[in-house]
Write a protein that holds these residues in place. Structure first.
Motif, PDB file in Angstrom:
ATOM      1  N   VAL A 362       0.832  -1.207   0.000  1.00 14.64           N
ATOM      2  CA  VAL A 362       0.000   0.000   0.000  1.00 14.64           C
ATOM      3  C   VAL A 362       0.865   1.254   0.000  1.00 14.64           C
ATOM      4  O   VAL A 362       0.598   2.211  -0.740  1.00 14.64           O
ATOM      5  CB  VAL A 362      -0.964  -0.020   1.204  1.00 14.64           C
ATOM      6  N   ASN A 363       1.905   1.292   0.828  1.00 16.16           N
ATOM      7  CA  ASN A 363       2.764   2.485   0.858  1.00 16.16           C
ATOM      8  C   ASN A 363       3.380   2.752  -0.515  1.00 16.16           C
ATOM      9  O   ASN A 363       3.416   3.893  -0.984  1.00 16.16           O
ATOM     10  CB  ASN A 363       3.873   2.301   1.892  1.00 16.16           C
ATOM     11  N   GLY A 364       3.851   1.706  -1.177  1.00 14.30           N
ATOM     12  CA  GLY A 364       4.430   1.882  -2.508  1.00 14.30           C
ATOM     13  C   GLY A 364       3.404   2.371  -3.513  1.00 14.30           C
ATOM     14  O   GLY A 364       3.692   3.246  -4.350  1.00 14.30           O
ATOM     15  N   ALA A 365       2.187   1.815  -3.470  1.00 19.50           N
ATOM     16  CA  ALA A 365       1.135   2.237  -4.392  1.00 19.50           C
ATOM     17  C   ALA A 365       0.762   3.698  -4.166  1.00 19.50           C
ATOM     18  O   ALA A 365       0.544   4.464  -5.122  1.00 19.50           O
ATOM     19  CB  ALA A 365      -0.090   1.339  -4.231  1.00 19.50           C
ATOM     20  N   GLY A 387       2.562  10.940   5.162  1.00 20.59           N
ATOM     21  CA  GLY A 387       2.942  10.196   6.368  1.00 20.59           C
ATOM     22  C   GLY A 387       2.642   8.728   6.158  1.00 20.59           C
ATOM     23  O   GLY A 387       1.496   8.366   5.903  1.00 20.59           O
ATOM     24  N   PHE A 388       3.678   7.909   6.255  1.00 20.37           N
ATOM     25  CA  PHE A 388       3.509   6.483   5.982  1.00 20.37           C
ATOM     26  C   PHE A 388       3.884   5.673   7.216  1.00 20.37           C
ATOM     27  O   PHE A 388       4.974   5.865   7.783  1.00 20.37           O
ATOM     28  CB  PHE A 388       4.386   6.058   4.804  1.00 20.37           C
ATOM     29  N   ALA A 389       2.983   4.791   7.616  1.00 21.45           N
ATOM     30  CA  ALA A 389       3.242   3.927   8.770  1.00 21.45           C
ATOM     31  C   ALA A 389       4.242   2.841   8.388  1.00 21.45           C
ATOM     32  O   ALA A 389       4.230   2.332   7.268  1.00 21.45           O
ATOM     33  CB  ALA A 389       1.943   3.305   9.260  1.00 21.45           C
ATOM     34  N   ASP A 390       5.096   2.488   9.319  1.00 21.04           N
ATOM     35  CA  ASP A 390       6.071   1.424   9.088  1.00 21.04           C
ATOM     36  C   ASP A 390       5.444   0.064   9.377  1.00 21.04           C
ATOM     37  O   ASP A 390       4.531  -0.062  10.204  1.00 21.04           O
ATOM     38  CB  ASP A 390       7.296   1.615   9.990  1.00 21.04           C
ATOM     39  N   GLY A 430      -1.803   9.879   3.839  1.00 25.95           N
ATOM     40  CA  GLY A 430      -1.019   8.993   4.705  1.00 25.95           C
ATOM     41  C   GLY A 430      -1.653   7.633   4.891  1.00 25.95           C
ATOM     42  O   GLY A 430      -2.785   7.375   4.472  1.00 25.95           O
ATOM     43  N   THR A 431      -0.890   6.766   5.516  1.00 27.32           N
ATOM     44  CA  THR A 431      -1.347   5.412   5.828  1.00 27.32           C
ATOM     45  C   THR A 431      -1.096   5.133   7.297  1.00 27.32           C
ATOM     46  O   THR A 431      -0.230   5.750   7.925  1.00 27.32           O
ATOM     47  CB  THR A 431      -0.603   4.359   4.986  1.00 27.32           C
ATOM     48  N   SER A 432      -1.872   4.187   7.842  1.00 26.55           N
ATOM     49  CA  SER A 432      -1.688   3.802   9.236  1.00 26.55           C
ATOM     50  C   SER A 432      -2.313   2.432   9.456  1.00 26.55           C
ATOM     51  O   SER A 432      -3.027   1.909   8.598  1.00 26.55           O
ATOM     52  CB  SER A 432      -2.333   4.832  10.182  1.00 26.55           C
ATOM     53  N   HIS A 433      -2.023   1.871  10.614  1.00 24.65           N
ATOM     54  CA  HIS A 433      -2.649   0.596  10.985  1.00 24.65           C
ATOM     55  C   HIS A 433      -4.075   0.863  11.452  1.00 24.65           C
ATOM     56  O   HIS A 433      -4.340   1.835  12.169  1.00 24.65           O
ATOM     57  CB  HIS A 433      -1.867  -0.077  12.118  1.00 24.65           C
ATOM     58  N   ALA A 434      -5.007   0.002  11.050  1.00 22.14           N
ATOM     59  CA  ALA A 434      -6.399   0.089  11.513  1.00 22.14           C
ATOM     60  C   ALA A 434      -6.720  -1.211  12.233  1.00 22.14           C
ATOM     61  O   ALA A 434      -7.263  -2.147  11.647  1.00 22.14           O
ATOM     62  CB  ALA A 434      -7.347   0.317  10.343  1.00 22.14           C
ATOM     63  N   GLY A 435      -6.346  -1.279  13.495  1.00 25.75           N
ATOM     64  CA  GLY A 435      -6.520  -2.520  14.226  1.00 25.75           C
ATOM     65  C   GLY A 435      -5.398  -3.497  13.901  1.00 25.75           C
ATOM     66  O   GLY A 435      -4.365  -3.142  13.328  1.00 25.75           O
ATOM     67  N   ALA A 436      -5.626  -4.755  14.227  1.00 25.83           N
ATOM     68  CA  ALA A 436      -4.581  -5.760  14.076  1.00 25.83           C
ATOM     69  C   ALA A 436      -4.484  -6.301  12.665  1.00 25.83           C
ATOM     70  O   ALA A 436      -3.433  -6.802  12.262  1.00 25.83           O
ATOM     71  CB  ALA A 436      -4.837  -6.914  15.048  1.00 25.83           C
TER      72      ALA A 436
END
Length: 514
Positions: A362-365, A387-390, A430-436
């Motif tokens: 997703v980050n690359g896209a 902002g991109f989550a690791d 940006g991207t982030s985690h949405a739960g597990a």
């Protein structure tokens, strides 16, 4: 008097009155009441299942107050249960009002013998009546023709036990295209009706009936008289514990199967139209970026031309400047690679190809889409924050379709800020985690905030807030996200602007596998 127990209350079936040598028999089917016989006597016998003899009923304290005994001045009473294998079949009530002590032990022996025979006769009559009623109910069901039904029976042929079709109603015969004359002539058989590939399943079905007495409804096919296949839902049940005969019900599924086939065809056509519309929307969006994309390509192309001219001059110098030419050629390779990447990204988004199911970073896209819109952002004086989550897990889906969603959201955000006049134009992606087991992608702008009435309908097909818009872009975006097992929504940002968020299930999660 003969009284037969019933589920609701005992009923009087027959009354016989003896006067001299004459016997008058009155057949009835009426409930017991206080005017017919002493209810207290009957209830005692029903409760204890023991005979009861009253030599003088009016003198018996336990029964003297019974309304019937008080009214009729009953004297000698003999009430005995009719039992078959300890099961109550009825009650025989005898009464003599002429004298007390009529039913002496020597006289009641014959009555008890007759009572036992009467109990057997009553039980046989009840069994026969139940059989007649059951057959009548089955016949009514068969003749109603609400669904197809047929009667089957297991017969012995050589060393094999074979189920045969004994009778069928008109609904079943119409279903398979046969006439009643065909049934009478023996042309409607299991072998003529059941396709060869169903023979093994038919044998298992009859084995299950023999073992359990019934088979739960299941789908199969019959061969009609004209050779066509008839899809049906059927079930079987045996009549009794012997399981040698029974009833089958059959429901024609032809209309349902046609409807399912039409639904699948309509779904296929809908997907084709949706895919074509998504492609058209993607091309239209790319058309809006034509100038910016041309600028992105022209810059490295101009660099290639300039650097190539420089390299030629250095190679023609005396002596040739090879080291300098190599440096310039490396810049040519860099600029050519940059131009190719812009062209490749553009071609991927514009080309029409079937949806894919790949592992997508997703980050690359997201970075590729931001790079593609960089020129448009500079042209519109929009400051882009990222902002991109690791450690984001990959998602399963079509990379181009997901990039189309993000491209549409970014272009819409830029247009919204252009229409707001002067003021800061900032875009956050940006991207982030949405739960597990999910990923969140967010796009937020500093343009005007959409009103609540617009937010409620912004994803509806053909609804738009732009004068020249078609209202299909966001509707397609939501369809794409939901097809990937995610969710897309919008809301008002603080202190101003609008945000669009969408989630995607991580590869390997239950939602991604659904």
């Amino acid at each position: 008097m003969l009284v037969v127990p019933d589920e609701a209350e005992p009923r009087v079936e027959a009354v016989a009155v003896v006067e001299g040598d004459a016997v008058a028999v009155d057949l009835r089917d009426t409930p017991v009441d206080d005017a017919t016989l002493p209810r207290s006597v009957l209830l005692y016998v029903l409760r204890t299942l023991e005979p009861l003899i009253l030599d003088d009923a009016v003198a018996q304290p336990s029964f003297a107050t019974d309304p019937y005994i008080v009214q009729h001045k009953a004297r000698s009473i003999f009430c005995l249960p009719l039992l078959t294998q300890a099961k109550l079949s009825g009650v025989l009530y005898l009464e003599n009002n002429l004298a007390p002590g009529v039913f002496m032990p020597g006289r009641t022996g014959v009555l008890k013998l007759l009572a036992s025979q009467a109990a057997i006769a009553l039980e046989n009559a009840r069994l026969y009546r139940d059989l007649v009623e059951r057959e009548a109910r089955i016949r009514r069901l068969v003749d109603a023709n609400i669904i197809g039904t047929y009667l089957w029976k297991v017969v012995t042929r050589g060393t094999r036990k074979v189920p045969v079709l004994v009778d069928a109603n008109d609904a079943f015969l119409r279903m398979v295209g046969y006439e009643r004359a065909d049934l009478a002539a023996g042309r409607v058989t299991r072998d003529t009706l059941s396709p060869p590939e169903w023979r093994e399943r038919d044998a298992l079905t009859m084995a299950q009936v023999q073992a359990t007495g019934s088979v739960a409804p299941f789908e199969k096919e019959y061969i009609a008289r004209d050779g066509s296949r008839v899809p049906v839902l059927m079930g079987l049940a045996a009549f009794d514990e012997r399981r040698v005969d029974g009833l089958a019900f059959v429901i024609d599924l032809s209309e349902r199967k046609r409807a399912e086939a039409e639904a699948r065809e309509n779904e296929r056509r809908y997907r084709e139209v949706e895919s074509a519309l998504a492609h058209a929307s993607r091309v239209a969006t790319m058309g809006q970026l034509t100038a910016s994309i041309a600028h992105e390509v022209s810059q490295p192309v101009v660099g290639v031309i300039t650097n190539a001219d420089t390299a030629l001059r250095r190679l023609k110098a005396e002596p040739p400047n090879v080291a300098g030419a190599v440096q310039v050629l490396e810049r040519i390779v860099r600029d050519g690679t940059r131009a190719r990447e812009v062209i490749d990204r553009t071609r991927a988004l514009v080309r029409k190809a079937p949806p894919r199911k790949d592992l997508v970073d997703v980050n690359g896209a997201v970075r590729e889409v931001i790079e593609l819109t960089k020129g448009e952002a500079a042209k519109s004086r929009v400051l882009v924050h990222t902002g991109f989550a690791d450690g984001l897990p990959p998602v399963v889906g079509d990379r181009v379709q997901l990039q189309q969603v993000l491209l549409n959201l970014i272009v819409n955000a830029m247009e919204a800020m252009l229409g707001a006049g002067e003021g800061p134009r900032e875009l956050w992606v940006g991207t982030s985690h949405a739960g597990a087991d999910a990923i969140l992608v967010a796009v937020r702008d500093s343009g005007p905030t959409l009103e609540a009435s617009h937010l409620a309908r912004v994803f509806d097909a053909f609804y738009t807030t732009k004068p020249e818009g078609l209202g299909v872009g966001l509707s397609i975006c939501r369809s794409i996200v939901e097809a990937h097992g995610g969710k897309l929504w919008a809301g008002a940002a603080a202190p101003r602007g609008t945000f669009f968020h969408f989630t995607l299930p991580a590869a390997g999660s239950p939602a991604a596998q659904a």
